[in-house]
Design an enzyme around this catalytic site. Structure first.
Site, PDB file in Angstrom:
ATOM      1  N   ASP A 196      -3.654  -1.533   3.376  1.00  0.00           N
ATOM      2  CA  ASP A 196      -3.427  -2.607   2.412  1.00  0.00           C
ATOM      3  C   ASP A 196      -4.762  -3.209   1.977  1.00  0.00           C
ATOM      4  OD1 ASP A 196      -0.768  -2.196   2.812  1.00  0.00           O
ATOM      5  OD2 ASP A 196      -0.295  -4.266   3.343  1.00  0.00           O
ATOM      6  N   ASP A 248       8.597   2.018   2.274  1.00  0.00           N
ATOM      7  CA  ASP A 248       7.534   1.619   3.199  1.00  0.00           C
ATOM      8  C   ASP A 248       7.919   1.924   4.644  1.00  0.00           C
ATOM      9  OD1 ASP A 248       5.095   0.554   3.886  1.00  0.00           O
ATOM     10  OD2 ASP A 248       5.422  -1.371   2.910  1.00  0.00           O
TER      11      ASP A 248
END
Length: 848
Positions: free
Chosen positions: A714, A652
């Site tokens: 997200d 990430d």
């Protein structure tokens, strides 16, 4: 089109043209360079004012493209790109903006004295140099020959096989050698650079401290013109190429819509810093077509532009002509680093434009809110005069109607529309490329953005790509030829590894995870594998005490000695692959890593720590140009795979390795080169068998490295961002709507560059999502055929919601096509078509 008396070489003969000029032509069938004559005069409007033109080979094409020049380069003196200069001028600018303004107001007529106290900011002397046909020294025609007829010749033999580009194949080409144009300015730059005497050199030769695989060959130009040859020429070299049309060629549909490819190679000059190359200052020319029985409208006017965002979470979609480009609703200091890829910095000697572009923590204020721009094809379209900006590539399309005719409620399908123009770059290894367009989609620019890279070595751009796709000439998706070429060019192999389906700990537990909660869910998942094909259990963020301190597990929540290995073995014993989350190029402010290695952290042009944007907290980005940082990343990845035993890595915040700022180890390396080197390091450490999921990663950089790739922001427990977050956001804020939009708009790259990761499917009643919203999310994830991870406390999911997940298994692994992607009026596609075939039936039968 070119001027008089230019030496042209092609094949075995050479000639000096004495006529009015010459015409150089390039097509799938070969090249030709001929003199202009009264019977065949030069036609400047068709080739731009000193540039080039491109049109489709089809006789039915209504669009063609002209570029008003061959290229331009924007640069500045090398010392003005180094921290020793920018830190000083940025600090003065901060003083000027704050205390200087107050002093000026307080002193009244004595404002000049107040400004003197504040300190005048030093300017950035950016210079733009244009290259047109008047600047050509030499043109070389390279005619490719079918390698099947020259079996003994290798790819490297350009004279026999022609130019070879990985992912495209063999091409006919023109190499254009341009004269150097720095002139007396170069002496001035060298004089200014002498001011750095006595300072430590910022340049350190890179060494390979650990084994990285060699960089694979992407073309054969270096074997024809190596660095020394470019140095001898002193000026840039521009190569245009068109794929050959040979029987059996399956790479690109060159028979109908041959693409044009080109790149710039620039000689080294340690006295300058390159900000950008403008490789196309283009305009779209429209031609009339015959009216049809169903429509009297006889010009295919551009109606939509497909805009691609910088990284995983950035907005992506097709915008109706004239409408504003959707963007983040958050202020720049909270969101700019998420969305800022290449930046087109304008050349202006009269003002310190760098200083007027930054505020607060060195975050550049994007002034491109984009006004109308008068149609003057001789002027370069700059970012501040543009209306749309797209990273890596863009697609201008027509739905076959005038804008006024497409404002009703009827859904217009792409396959019913007109032509499309696809522009972009085949890779993002050398620089971050951007395409900018005006409000009417008639003018556009294609830029390779280096953003202050000191040219101490030869600099080249990635291959640029331009293709006009005729009406009804494509199978529902105009960008499919480009997408295939990018995947092959970067050696993407998404189908070599199976789909990842399973569970992720993040959206229920967030950072509050423990050994017990993870083991409990792994046990429940193992019992559901007969009805839902789980094959991965992924441990997300929350197991470590701080980002960067990856071996420091939270006390009391995980086994003290070998805790991660214990968890990995427990998951594997349940018949699933263990996965773990890492942010290898990020660290927390209070981490041991940040305290021990402050020199690893990227700094902005003001000398302060570069802004990484806010994901609920600010964090630091680690400099991928620093060998010590890469050694740290290599060891971190190697430990997770070999010592801890994880088969799947979710990596990430990868963009943190290439944040904006010149406070880095190697100022001769662009942000894209830094990201590319960081990803090479990761893959070398992980090995070929490890499944890597990229997240928060620049889209173009990850092709060929990521097995799975997040393509959306997200998801979240609400359909739109919830108060106090702005619900109108179109950027990176967590919400289901943004996740669904990008999942559909980026479906075209799924299974061609990697397996798309649309983010997790949330089933639990602990969210605010309605049953319809959950079903919609499951349907779109299933139709687009990418990865599927659940992320609830599986013990608390009701049978009703769990049945939604059961109904979408097994996944087909086939990507549906959005039928109105390029013609939608509201950004969000509404129709997906999934072809049923023997392949999908076989997949379902094998899963059962």
């Amino acid at each position: 089109n070119g001027p008089t008396a230019k030496p042209i070489t092609g094949g075995d003969d050479s000639t000096h043209l004495k006529e009015v000029g010459y015409v150089a032509e390039l097509s799938p069938h070969g090249t030709s360079v001929t003199a202009a004559t009264p019977a065949r005069p030069l036609d400047p409007p068709s080739a731009g004012a000193g540039g080039w033109s491109y049109s489709s080979a089809s006789s039915t094409s209504q669009w063609n493209v002209t570029s008003s020049k061959l290229m331009s380069v924007t640069y500045r003196p090398a010392h003005e790109a180094l921290p020793s200069y920018t830190n000083r001028t940025m600090k003065r600018d901060v003083w000027n903006r704050s205390f200087g303004t107050c002093l000026s107001k307080a002193c009244g007529k004595k404002r000049r004295f107040a400004r003197t106290l504040a300190g005048a900011p030093e300017p950035i002397h950016r210079v733009r140099i244009d290259y047109t046909v008047e600047d050509i020294l030499h043109v070389e025609s390279i005619v490719a020959r079918n390698p099947a007829n020259n079996a003994e010749k290798s790819v490297e033999d350009v004279s026999t096989t022609g130019v070879w580009i990985r992912g495209v194949g063999y091409c006919h080409a023109l190499r254009i050698y341009l004269k150097p144009k720095f002139g007396s300015r170069a002496d001035e730059i060298e004089s200014e650079a002498n001011d750095l005497k006595g300072e430590a050199s910022p340049f350190v030769d890179q060494e390979n401290e650990f084994d990285l695989p060699p960089v694979e060959q992407i073309d054969n130009l270096d074997t024809k013109v190596d660095g020394s040859a470019i140095v001898r020429m002193h000026g840039p070299v521009l190569t245009f190429a068109v794929p050959c049309q040979w029987p059996g060629e399956k790479r690109l549909a060159v028979h109908n819509c041959p693409p044009l490819l080109w790149k710039v190679e620039h000689p080294p000059n340690p006295n300058i810093a390159i900000d950008s190359f403008c490789v196309m200052n283009g305009s779209l020319q429209l031609h009339q077509r015959e009216a049809t029985a169903s429509s009297s409208y006889d010009i295919d006017t551009p109606t939509n532009v497909y805009v691609n965002g910088y990284q995983s979470w950035s907005f992506c979609g097709s915008v109706l002509r004239g409408e504003p480009q959707p963007k983040s609703a958050m202020p720049n200091f909270l969101s700019a680093a998420f969305n800022r890829g290449g930046m087109v910095l304008s050349a202006d000697d009269s003002k310190a434009n760098m200083n007027s572009d930054y505020w607060n923590d060195g975050v550049r204020v994007d002034s491109s809110d984009l006004s109308d721009h008068e149609d003057d094809s001789d002027d370069e379209l700059t970012e501040t005069a543009a209306h749309y900006k797209s990273d890596m590539f863009a697609c201008i399309s027509s739905n076959g109607q005038d804008k006024s005719q497409c404002e009703d409620n009827r859904i217009q399908l792409d396959e019913e529309g007109g032509p499309a123009l696809v522009v972009g770059f085949l890779a993002q290894r050398e620089q971050y490329g951007v395409a900018i367009m005006d409000k009417q989609l008639r003018r556009f620019g294609l830029y390779a953005c280096h953003q202050g890279v000191v040219a101490r070595k030869p600099i080249s751009t990635d291959w640029a790509f331009c293709q006009i796709v005729d009406s009804h000439c494509y199978d529902e998706e105009a960008m499919v030829y480009y997408v295939h070429a990018v995947g092959d060019h970067n050696d993407a192999r998404p189908l070599e590894k199976g789909l990842t389906t399973g569970w992720c700990s993040w959206y229920h537990y967030y950072a509050d995870i423990s050994h017990d909660s993870l083991a409990k869910n792994a046990h429940i998942l193992s019992k559901s594998r007969s009805s839902i094909g789980f094959n991965v259990c992924l441990i997300d963020d929350g197991y470590m005490t701080s980002w960067g301190d990856w071996t420091s597990l939270k006390p009391g929540k995980f086994v003290k000695d070998g805790g991660m290995r214990v968890l990995a073995d427990a998951i594997r014993s349940k018949g699933m692959k263990p996965g773990v989350w890492l942010a290898p190029f990020a660290c927390d402010k209070g981490s041991d890593l940040a305290r021990q290695h402050p020199d690893w952290i990227i700094r902005n042009d003001a000398g302060r720590i570069a802004n990484s944007a806010n994901c609920g907290k600010f964090f630091y980005g680690l400099d991928a140009t620093n060998p010590a940082v890469r050694k740290h990343v290599y060891d971190t990845i190697r430990r997770a795979v070999r010592d801890w035993g994880f088969d799947v890595l979710k990596l990430d915040f990868l963009y943190a390795s290439c944040l904006e700022g010149n406070g880095k180890y190697d100022p001769s390396m662009s942000r894209a080169e830094a990201m590319h080197l960081g990803l090479r390091t990761i893959r070398a450490a992980a090995g070929c068998e490890t499944f890597i999921i990229g997240c928060g990663c620049p889209i173009g950089s990850a092709v060929g490295f990521a097995d799975g790739m997040r393509v959306s922001c997200d998801t979240g427990p609400t359909f739109v961002p919830e108060f106090p977050l702005p619900h109108w956001d179109n950027g990176t804020l967590p919400a289901l709507k943004g996740m669904l939009r990008n999942t559909m708009t980026r479906a075209v790259i799924g299974h061609r560059w990697w397996h798309n990761d649309p983010d997790c499917l949330l089933l639990g009643e602990t969210t605010s999502l309605t049953d319809d919203e959950v079903v919609s999310a499951a349907s779109i994830i299933a139709l687009t055929g990418g990865m599927l991870l659940l992320s609830d406390d599986m013990e608390k999911v009701s049978e009703k919601r769990l049945s939604v997940a059961k109904r979408v298994f097994p996944l087909t692994g086939v990507t549906a096509v959005p039928l109105d992607l390029h013609s939608t009026a509201n950004v969000m596609p509404s129709i997906l078509r999934l072809w049923c075939s023997e392949r999908t039936a076989k997949t379902a039968a094998e899963s059962k």
